[in-house]
Enzyme design. Structure first.
Site, PDB file in Angstrom:
ATOM      1  CD  GLU A  49      -2.773   1.134   2.361  1.00 14.16           C
ATOM      2  OE1 GLU A  49      -3.350   2.053   2.652  1.00 14.16           O
ATOM      3  OE2 GLU A  49      -2.780   0.101   3.283  1.00 14.16           O
ATOM      4  CG  ASP A  60      -3.264   9.002   7.298  1.00 11.69           C
ATOM      5  OD1 ASP A  60      -3.485   7.781   7.231  1.00 11.69           O
ATOM      6  OD2 ASP A  60      -2.777   9.566   6.377  1.00 11.69           O
TER       7      ASP A  60
END
Length: 257
Positions: A49, A60
């Site tokens: 990824e 995040d």
């Protein structure tokens, strides 16, 4: 069947579990992208990824946010990253999955982005801030391309929505294991495993667990309920601190054999 799904299913047919490490592309400079991808490929990653740095990364945690800021300061963005990957694509033999927020794609131009992704041999796309109801923003441009649009399924999604997301998913289902942002966790309770096993029962493509998985023990535990894992913050931190041995340990967890 997409190349991404084929790669994961080839792993599970071999009585193994998929392992998809996440990198923040450009953390340390654009030239580190090739180094990190080829290192992970060499040490057994099923796919990789590739995170695209963004100024407002709502999904995040602090480790990946900090890495994204470093990458932005080094000149990394969606355009420069895809161009860099295209320059060494013939050396990459496992699928690459781009994780980016929707804004950079729109700014790039959706069709131009898809063309650039295809030119870089990208095989999957994750857009965490794009709900399924808005997927038609990119699906027309992706039609006929070997780029799987991966769907994330959260712990709070009701059953009807889970079924809808599972039906639309391509490549693999990204089962989010925590309520919140990415980052390391101490552990996971049995209710999570019940949720993952239920998701496996309705899925027609592989189910991989991600968010908060950061240790060898986490990998082993998750692999009892799903087809594999995605590991992000631990990989990003280890690359930043140049602790490559720690990454090898994660990639060689016993449950992956």
């Amino acid at each position: 069947m997409t190349t991404l799904q084929q790669a994961i299913e080839a792993t599970t047919r071999a009585h193994d579990k998929a392992f998809i490490p996440y990198i923040m592309a450009g953390d340390g400079g654009l030239d580190t992208i090739k180094q990190q991808i080829l290192f992970l490929q060499q040490h057994g990653a099923t796919a990789i990824e590739v995170g695209i740095p963004f100024s407002d990364p709502v999904a995040d945690g602090p480790t990946i946010q900090a890495a994204g800021l470093r990458a932005l300061e080094a000149g990394a963005n969606l355009r420069t990253i895809l161009a860099e990957i295209a320059s060494f694509k013939d050396e990459v033999h496992i699928p690459l999955v781009v994780m980016t927020y929707l804004n950079p794609i729109i700014r790039y131009g959706i069709e131009a982005f898809v063309d650039a992704a295809e030119a870089a041999n990208i095989k999957g796309l994750i857009i965490p801030d794009m709900p399924l109801e808005e997927a038609d923003l990119v699906t027309d441009a992706l039609a006929g391309k070997d780029i799987a649009l991966v769907q994330l399924i959260s712990l709070t999604s009701p059953a009807a929505r889970i079924e809808k997301l599972a039906a639309a998913a391509q490549g693999f289902i990204y089962a989010v294991t925590v309520n919140g942002i990415t980052g390391t966790r101490d552990g996971f309770d049995e209710a999570l495993h019940d949720h993952l096993r239920a998701l496996k029962r309705i899925a027609t493509i592989p189910v991989l667990a991600g968010f908060g998985i950061s240790t060898r023990e986490h990998v082993e535990a998750m692999n009892r309920s799903v087809d594999g894992v995605i590991v992000g913050s631990a990989i990003v931190k280890a690359f930043h601190e140049q602790r490559l041995g720690d990454i090898e340990v994660l990639l060689k967890a016993p449950a992956n054999q």
